[in-house]
Design an enzyme around this catalytic site. Structure first.
Site, short mmCIF file in Angstrom:
data_model
loop_
_atom_site.label_atom_id
_atom_site.label_comp_id
_atom_site.label_asym_id
_atom_site.label_seq_id
_atom_site.Cartn_x
_atom_site.Cartn_y
_atom_site.Cartn_z
N HIS A 281 57.04 92.63 -49.63
CA HIS A 281 55.74 92.13 -50.08
C HIS A 281 55.72 92.08 -51.61
O HIS A 281 56.09 93.06 -52.27
CB HIS A 281 54.61 93.04 -49.60
CG HIS A 281 54.33 92.91 -48.13
ND1 HIS A 281 53.62 93.86 -47.41
CD2 HIS A 281 54.65 91.94 -47.24
CE1 HIS A 281 53.52 93.47 -46.16
NE2 HIS A 281 54.13 92.32 -46.03
N TYR B 116 48.07 98.34 -43.66
CA TYR B 116 48.62 99.37 -42.78
C TYR B 116 47.98 100.74 -42.99
O TYR B 116 48.19 101.65 -42.19
CB TYR B 116 50.13 99.46 -42.96
CG TYR B 116 50.83 98.19 -42.53
CD1 TYR B 116 50.95 97.85 -41.18
CD2 TYR B 116 51.35 97.31 -43.47
CE1 TYR B 116 51.56 96.68 -40.79
CE2 TYR B 116 51.97 96.14 -43.08
CZ TYR B 116 52.07 95.82 -41.75
OH TYR B 116 52.67 94.66 -41.36
#
Length: 271
Positions: A243, A252
């Site tokens: 990312h 998350y």
């Protein structure tokens, strides 16, 4: 395709270093905009763009179109093709908890695979590979034998052409070795169909769906979720997933909070 879109396509591919699929999507969105408005793109104003965007109800689709349009007008502005820089704010999309499987659910699915055949060994190795590496399916299908060395995987065809290296769990490398020992097809790529051709995204989807009932991307979420629940640092997970922004990885943290809540309810005497 107009000369302007050809120049924009080159800008995305060379200057921005975006992958071919993303470039194709951006250019496709702009062709759709031009068809809808029946106007040359450089002659559009904000009202024209908003009328086009109003035809999309799904916020994720809307934001994809917005990203294409904003990037295009930024390109036009820096190249002095337009005098006015059009930029429209993104729509707010609710951050839903990503779907993921537990390790137990994945292992139960793997037990359904007949590993007495070459294709069974391949399917078993592919699922473990996806779960152990957190690869996007497009990245996994681009992996060659030389990209794995001493338990480390080099991902050369990552989104945005950003190379990264991730460790592979021994159980995944063992499954991969078992598959490659039986696979004698003349190809440098790992994942092949029975004809010796590189496995397609559709075929990979069907394999994962058959045994786990989900798409390959859910295994990427499962990889990240297992790390977060296990206590991994968010920035480490960001690096492993490739990312570019920590904000993308922060979804998350919802899983971590849910896991803490479930643990409290299960073990605290007052719950």
């Amino acid at each position: 395709m107009s000369n302007l879109l050809v120049a924009f396509e080159e800008y995305l591919s060379v200057t921005k270093a975006l992958d071919a699929l993303t470039v194709s999507s951006y250019v496709g969105d702009l062709k759709q905009l031009e068809l809808f408005t029946q106007t040359i793109l450089t002659k559009l104003d904000t009202t024209d763009v908003l009328k086009f965007l109003a035809t999309f109800e799904n916020k994720r689709t809307l934001n994809r179109k917005l990203s294409s349009i904003n990037t295009f007008f930024h390109f036009c502005h820096i190249q002095s093709f337009t005098h006015e820089k059009i930029k429209i704010p993104m729509a707010k999309v609710p951050k839903n908890l990503p779907k993921y499987l537990t390790p137990q659910e994945i292992m139960c699915g793997l037990e359904l695979i007949d590993k007495s055949t070459l294709m069974g060994l391949r399917d078993h190795a592919l699922i473990l590979f996806l779960y152990a590496s957190g690869c996007r399916i497009s990245e996994a299908l681009s992996v060659q034998r030389s990209d794995i060395l001493e338990g480390w995987l080099k991902i050369r065809f990552a989104k945005g052409e950003k190379e990264r290296v991730v460790p592979l769990a021994p159980v995944a490398t063992e499954a991969l070795d078992a598959y490659l020992q039986k696979q004698d097809m003349a190809s440098s790529y790992l994942w092949l169909n029975y004809r010796g051709e590189v496995l397609s995204r559709i075929s990979a989807y069907k394999i994962v769906k058959k045994y786990l009932g989900v798409s390959p991307h859910v295994l990427r979420h499962s990889f990240a979720s297992s790390l977060i629940i296990g206590g991994a640092d968010l920035r480490v997970v960001q690096e492993l997933l490739g990312h570019s922004s920590l904000e993308t990885t922060q979804i998350y943290t919802h899983i971590q909070k849910q896991n803490l809540q479930d643990t409290m309810q299960s073990f605290h005497p007052l719950s």
